[in-house]
Design an enzyme around this catalytic site. Sequence first.
Site, PDB file in Angstrom:
ATOM      1  N   ASN A   1      -4.092  -6.226  -2.220  1.00  0.00           N
ATOM      2  CA  ASN A   1      -4.985  -6.997  -2.642  1.00  0.00           C
ATOM      3  C   ASN A   1      -5.224  -6.433  -4.084  1.00  0.00           C
ATOM      4  O   ASN A   1      -5.168  -5.147  -4.691  1.00  0.00           O
ATOM      5  CB  ASN A   1      -6.136  -6.853  -1.478  1.00  0.00           C
ATOM      6  CG  ASN A   1      -6.210  -7.560  -1.042  1.00  0.00           C
ATOM      7  OD1 ASN A   1      -5.736  -8.561  -0.403  1.00  0.00           O
ATOM      8  ND2 ASN A   1      -7.008  -6.723   0.581  1.00  0.00           N
TER       9      ASN A   1
ATOM     10  N   ASP B   1      -8.738  -6.566  -5.175  1.00  0.00           N
ATOM     11  CA  ASP B   1     -10.034  -6.113  -5.570  1.00  0.00           C
ATOM     12  C   ASP B   1      -9.547  -4.531  -5.171  1.00  0.00           C
ATOM     13  O   ASP B   1      -9.476  -3.996  -4.601  1.00  0.00           O
ATOM     14  CB  ASP B   1     -10.910  -6.992  -4.465  1.00  0.00           C
ATOM     15  CG  ASP B   1     -10.421  -6.145  -2.934  1.00  0.00           C
ATOM     16  OD1 ASP B   1     -10.086  -5.662  -2.589  1.00  0.00           O
ATOM     17  OD2 ASP B   1     -10.220  -7.372  -2.408  1.00  0.00           O
TER      18      ASP B   1
ATOM     19  N   HIS C   1       0.069  -4.968  -5.777  1.00  0.00           N
ATOM     20  CA  HIS C   1       0.006  -6.468  -7.213  1.00  0.00           C
ATOM     21  C   HIS C   1      -0.506  -6.373  -8.090  1.00  0.00           C
ATOM     22  O   HIS C   1      -1.477  -7.404  -9.031  1.00  0.00           O
ATOM     23  CB  HIS C   1      -0.494  -7.307  -5.927  1.00  0.00           C
ATOM     24  CG  HIS C   1       0.990  -8.170  -4.869  1.00  0.00           C
ATOM     25  ND1 HIS C   1       0.542  -8.897  -4.024  1.00  0.00           N
ATOM     26  CD2 HIS C   1       1.794  -8.056  -5.696  1.00  0.00           C
ATOM     27  CE1 HIS C   1       1.616  -9.130  -3.871  1.00  0.00           C
ATOM     28  NE2 HIS C   1       2.807  -8.509  -4.182  1.00  0.00           N
TER      29      HIS C   1
ATOM     30  N   CYS D   1      -7.260  -3.640 -27.513  1.00  0.00           N
ATOM     31  CA  CYS D   1      -7.244  -2.899 -26.502  1.00  0.00           C
ATOM     32  C   CYS D   1      -7.739  -1.866 -27.331  1.00  0.00           C
ATOM     33  O   CYS D   1      -7.656  -0.992 -27.830  1.00  0.00           O
ATOM     34  CB  CYS D   1      -4.970  -2.746 -26.471  1.00  0.00           C
ATOM     35  SG  CYS D   1      -5.040  -0.962 -25.715  1.00  0.00           S
TER      36      CYS D   1
ATOM     37  N   ASN E   1      -4.671 -10.258  12.379  1.00  0.00           N
ATOM     38  CA  ASN E   1      -4.836 -10.708  11.836  1.00  0.00           C
ATOM     39  C   ASN E   1      -5.251 -11.989  12.582  1.00  0.00           C
ATOM     40  O   ASN E   1      -5.935 -12.285  13.673  1.00  0.00           O
ATOM     41  CB  ASN E   1      -3.449 -12.100  11.005  1.00  0.00           C
ATOM     42  CG  ASN E   1      -3.531 -12.360   9.582  1.00  0.00           C
ATOM     43  OD1 ASN E   1      -4.452 -11.615   8.886  1.00  0.00           O
ATOM     44  ND2 ASN E   1      -3.119 -13.868  10.007  1.00  0.00           N
TER      45      ASN E   1
ATOM     46  N   GLU F   1      -5.318 -14.879  12.581  1.00  0.00           N
ATOM     47  CA  GLU F   1      -4.541 -16.012  13.191  1.00  0.00           C
ATOM     48  C   GLU F   1      -3.078 -15.774  13.503  1.00  0.00           C
ATOM     49  O   GLU F   1      -2.617 -14.746  12.809  1.00  0.00           O
ATOM     50  CB  GLU F   1      -4.707 -17.750  12.876  1.00  0.00           C
ATOM     51  CG  GLU F   1      -4.095 -17.977  10.823  1.00  0.00           C
ATOM     52  CD  GLU F   1      -5.375 -18.903  10.504  1.00  0.00           C
ATOM     53  OE1 GLU F   1      -5.660 -19.755  11.071  1.00  0.00           O
ATOM     54  OE2 GLU F   1      -4.365 -18.561   9.597  1.00  0.00           O
TER      55      GLU F   1
ATOM     56  N   ALA G   1     -11.523  -9.443  11.033  1.00  0.00           N
ATOM     57  CA  ALA G   1     -10.570  -7.794  10.297  1.00  0.00           C
ATOM     58  C   ALA G   1     -11.748  -6.653  10.811  1.00  0.00           C
ATOM     59  O   ALA G   1     -11.296  -5.367  10.977  1.00  0.00           O
ATOM     60  CB  ALA G   1      -9.594  -7.508   9.033  1.00  0.00           C
TER      61      ALA G   1
HETATM   62  P1  NAD Z   1      -3.393 -15.331   2.399  1.00  0.00           P
HETATM   63  O1  NAD Z   1      -4.601 -15.688   1.724  1.00  0.00           O
HETATM   64  O2  NAD Z   1      -2.479 -15.774   2.440  1.00  0.00           O
HETATM   65  O3  NAD Z   1      -3.738 -14.784   3.744  1.00  0.00           O
HETATM   66  C1  NAD Z   1      -4.831 -14.083   4.284  1.00  0.00           C
HETATM   67  C2  NAD Z   1      -4.374 -14.159   5.416  1.00  0.00           C
HETATM   68  O4  NAD Z   1      -5.697 -13.710   6.470  1.00  0.00           O
HETATM   69  C3  NAD Z   1      -4.664 -15.624   6.752  1.00  0.00           C
HETATM   70  O5  NAD Z   1      -3.147 -15.090   7.308  1.00  0.00           O
HETATM   71  C4  NAD Z   1      -5.673 -15.909   6.860  1.00  0.00           C
HETATM   72  O6  NAD Z   1      -5.554 -16.254   8.864  1.00  0.00           O
HETATM   73  C5  NAD Z   1      -6.011 -14.386   7.606  1.00  0.00           C
HETATM   74  N1  NAD Z   1      -8.169 -14.000   7.682  1.00  0.00           N
HETATM   75  C6  NAD Z   1      -8.859 -14.290   6.958  1.00  0.00           C
HETATM   76  N2  NAD Z   1      -9.577 -14.070   7.406  1.00  0.00           N
HETATM   77  C7  NAD Z   1      -9.677 -13.286   7.952  1.00  0.00           C
HETATM   78  C8  NAD Z   1     -10.437 -12.230   8.831  1.00  0.00           C
HETATM   79  N3  NAD Z   1     -11.771 -12.137   8.543  1.00  0.00           N
HETATM   80  N4  NAD Z   1      -9.784 -11.258   9.220  1.00  0.00           N
HETATM   81  C9  NAD Z   1      -8.515 -10.906   9.401  1.00  0.00           C
HETATM   82  N5  NAD Z   1      -7.533 -12.093   8.770  1.00  0.00           N
HETATM   83  C10 NAD Z   1      -7.788 -13.285   8.311  1.00  0.00           C
HETATM   84  O7  NAD Z   1      -3.712 -13.467   1.842  1.00  0.00           O
HETATM   85  P2  NAD Z   1      -2.181 -12.701   1.382  1.00  0.00           P
HETATM   86  O8  NAD Z   1      -1.330 -12.799   2.358  1.00  0.00           O
HETATM   87  O9  NAD Z   1      -2.752 -11.490   0.781  1.00  0.00           O
HETATM   88  O10 NAD Z   1      -0.550 -13.623   0.388  1.00  0.00           O
HETATM   89  C11 NAD Z   1      -1.732 -14.134  -0.585  1.00  0.00           C
HETATM   90  C12 NAD Z   1      -1.435 -13.237  -2.146  1.00  0.00           C
HETATM   91  O11 NAD Z   1      -3.519 -13.264  -2.629  1.00  0.00           O
HETATM   92  C13 NAD Z   1      -1.590 -12.007  -2.618  1.00  0.00           C
HETATM   93  O12 NAD Z   1      -0.588 -11.421  -3.203  1.00  0.00           O
HETATM   94  C14 NAD Z   1      -2.848 -11.019  -3.106  1.00  0.00           C
HETATM   95  O13 NAD Z   1      -2.392 -10.075  -4.063  1.00  0.00           O
HETATM   96  C15 NAD Z   1      -3.387 -12.549  -3.344  1.00  0.00           C
HETATM   97  N6  NAD Z   1      -5.357 -12.356  -3.550  1.00  0.00           N
HETATM   98  C16 NAD Z   1      -5.808 -11.303  -3.805  1.00  0.00           C
HETATM   99  C17 NAD Z   1      -6.905 -11.067  -3.084  1.00  0.00           C
HETATM  100  C18 NAD Z   1      -7.711 -10.059  -3.059  1.00  0.00           C
HETATM  101  O14 NAD Z   1      -7.871  -9.527  -4.089  1.00  0.00           O
HETATM  102  N7  NAD Z   1      -9.055 -10.016  -2.152  1.00  0.00           N
HETATM  103  C19 NAD Z   1      -7.498 -12.437  -2.633  1.00  0.00           C
HETATM  104  C20 NAD Z   1      -7.012 -13.822  -2.957  1.00  0.00           C
HETATM  105  C21 NAD Z   1      -5.843 -13.993  -3.072  1.00  0.00           C
END
Ligand code: NAD
Length: 232
Positions: A92, A94, A109, A136, A201, A203, A219
């Site tokens: 993430n 964030d 990331h 910058c 997770n 699902e 989560a």
């Molecule tokens: P993804 O979106 O591919 O997958 C998210 C997973 O979380 C899914 O399998 C989903 O079923 C599960 N999920 C959804 N809601 C949930 C909950 N309430 N509790 C538990 N599980 C839950 O995200 P990823 O696997 O992190 O990969 C995608 C890329 O997206 C990463 O490289 C990341 O850097 C980036 N990303 C980051 C953020 C963030 O910083 N919050 C947000 C979106 C994408």
Amino acid sequence: MAAIQNIVILTGAGISAESGIDTFRGAGGLWENHRVEDVATPEAFARDPDLVLRFYDMRRAAIQTREPNAAHAALARLDREWRGNLLIVTQNVDDLHERGGARRVLHMHGEHLNAWCTACDARSRWTGPLIDRPPCPVCGTPALRPDIVWFGEMPYRMEEIYDALRAADLFVSIGTSGAVYPAAGFVRNARDLGAATLELNLERSQGSGWFDESRLGPATELVPAWVGELLG
Ligand code: NAD
């Protein structure tokens, strides 16, 4: 559980979903009719920098209005109370792990709240927009980009991550789809070297079959329950 000393936790967008931050797949993978992958590549930035900067400006502004949830708080509790080694590797971008109170966090990331100067290579804390090409703070060149690892770029601090995986007794994956490599391969690195593996997770994910155990649910319920079990 008594034998566990070294824990590596991988978190993904799912752990922040209940804080109101869209996951990639959850948002349908689309933003203003662009596939998310098309605004998250160096090629996209070269082709249409305004589009990419606006996308990240919007997300950078949004995360600052969101709050950590019970899952972030539970990992912060584990970080405070776990006497062994612990590394929270997050995909993430964030800052909700940190705002939730966790300290042993590695952002593989990158981070929304950093800007990276492509002229002098400095990284600066950044909370505002980048669309107007601000200078910058270190070298004055208007060459800042989001400090985000885009598709096709090398994630940060991989050696440190693989060292931690090699030493891990327990690997736990939380809220990640198992679709984005190299993170999706960590479970195999850890289990090949003898670590127990657990997935939390919403699902079943693409990687579920690699884990000793998969627990399905939100989560904010699964993570506090698991941390409670572990700490006893
Ligand atoms: P993804 O979106 O591919 O997958 C998210 C997973 O979380 C899914 O399998 C989903 O079923 C599960 N999920 C959804 N809601 C949930 C909950 N309430 N509790 C538990 N599980 C839950 O995200 P990823 O696997 O992190 O990969 C995608 C890329 O997206 C990463 O490289 C990341 O850097 C980036 N990303 C980051 C953020 C963030 O910083 N919050 C947000 C979106 C994408």
